[in-house]
Design a protein around this motif. Structure first.
Motif, PDB file in Angstrom:
ATOM      1  N   SER A   3       0.838  -1.191   0.000  1.00 44.39           N
ATOM      2  CA  SER A   3       0.000   0.000   0.000  1.00 44.39           C
ATOM      3  C   SER A   3       0.880   1.251   0.000  1.00 44.39           C
ATOM      4  N   LEU A   4       0.225   2.390  -0.273  1.00 44.94           N
ATOM      5  CA  LEU A   4       0.964   3.650  -0.278  1.00 44.94           C
ATOM      6  C   LEU A   4       1.560   3.950   1.092  1.00 44.94           C
ATOM      7  N   LYS A   5       0.842   3.621   2.137  1.00 43.60           N
ATOM      8  CA  LYS A   5       1.341   3.865   3.489  1.00 43.60           C
ATOM      9  C   LYS A   5       2.595   3.040   3.768  1.00 43.60           C
ATOM     10  N   GLU A   6       2.585   1.782   3.361  1.00 41.99           N
ATOM     11  CA  GLU A   6       3.753   0.923   3.567  1.00 41.99           C
ATOM     12  C   GLU A   6       4.943   1.422   2.760  1.00 41.99           C
ATOM     13  N   LEU A   7       4.677   1.856   1.517  1.00 42.71           N
ATOM     14  CA  LEU A   7       5.774   2.370   0.686  1.00 42.71           C
ATOM     15  C   LEU A   7       6.372   3.641   1.287  1.00 42.71           C
ATOM     16  N   ARG A   8       5.515   4.548   1.789  1.00 45.92           N
ATOM     17  CA  ARG A   8       6.037   5.765   2.423  1.00 45.92           C
ATOM     18  C   ARG A   8       6.882   5.427   3.649  1.00 45.92           C
TER      19      ARG A   8
END
Length: 295
Positions: A3-8
């Motif tokens: 997810s975007l949160k994990e990537l950030r």
């Protein structure tokens, strides 16, 4: 797909790591300049000490009662290996190279029927050999990664080796360390300390008719008795300086590679993040348009 949160979170974590490795690289580079200057300054003195003692030892090598540091015990049964490493890690294969060469030497000597003893110098060497060769360790020295290594460290180590020799517990002593060449190259080296190896140039000079004749005051035996322990300490100290310079050079190179790899990983993850974000935006637009058409 992450997810975007994990990537950030991953990108932020790697950026923090890159800051640490970059700082460690700069610290190692600053330490390297001084350590390299010390190691290079010690080389001529150590080499001159060996040559001088080699010339001085010519008259007493074959005589009875020659110093043990010069002639040894006359046997070749018990070998003391002194592997020199750093106290800390994060310096690439710097310590592993010494470990590998020492293990190879242990196996070779044992295959020849010799007895091997170890005196590790540096916490990394101690921890490594405690795992598989704890029964061979007779003593150890740590605290070799200080900013300035005092000569007392080499003096104490020389006294330990001399005490083992005089007690008849060892016959041969060999240093195993990384010889500093440059920041990217450290050469694993074995250097025999006991009995002292006479330089070939000294032997050639003795055989030459052009060699100068000297009268020593006091006599050669007395001078050797005073200078041989000092030479042992000097050679050990020079090896310690080579180890410190090599450690900082290896750490600077390793941290530079780590910083570059972190940058490449951040770029790769940023591309994945942007693609994922664009995909999510496109899917949301499709859903909105499809819902509007359905109404």
């Amino acid at each position: 797909m992450a997810s975007l949160k994990e990537l950030r979170a991953r990108i932020g974590s790697i950026k923090s790591t890159r800051k640490i490795t970059s700082a460690m690289k700069m610290v190692a580079a600053a330490k390297l300049r001084r350590a390299q200057a010390s190691a290079e300054a010690a080389r001529p003195y150590a080499a001159a000490m060996r040559r001088m003692l080699g010339e001085l030892a010519g008259a007493t090598r074959g005589e009875d009662g020659a110093p043990l540091l010069l002639a040894g015990t006359g046997q070749d049964k018990v070998h003391l290996l002194v592997p020199m490493t750093s106290d800390r890690g994060l310096c690439g294969g710097f310590n592993a190279n010494v470990h590998r060469l020492t293990v190879q030497t242990i196996r070779r000597l044992q295959s020849e029927g010799k007895t091997v003893r170890l005196l590790p110098v540096g916490r990394r060497a101690l921890n490594f050999f405690m795992r598989d060769h704890a029964d061979l360790i007779v003593d150890h020295v740590t605290g070799t990664s200080a900013k300035e290594i005092p000569f007392s460290v080499a003096s104490g180590l020389g006294d330990k080796i001399n005490a083992l020799l005089e007690a008849g517990e060892i016959d041969v002593c060999t240093l195993v360390f990384n010889k500093f060449r440059n920041a990217m190259t450290q050469v694993p080296t074995c250097q025999q300390l006991v009995p002292m190896v006479v330089e070939e140039t000294s032997t050639e000079l003795e055989a030459s008719n052009d060699v100068a004749q000297y009268e020593f005051e006091p006599d050669e035996a007395t001078l050797l008795a005073m200078l041989l322990p000092r030479n042992l300490q000097v050679q050990i100290y020079a090896s310690l300086l080579e180890t410190v310079a090599g450690e900082n050079g290896a750490r600077m190179t390793a941290m530079d590679n780590a910083t570059r790899n972190a940058g490449r990983t951040i770029d790769s993850l940023t591309q994945v993040y942007n693609r994922t974000r664009q995909t999510n935006i496109t899917n949301e637009l499709i859903e909105i348009i499809s819902g509007a058409q359905a109404v």
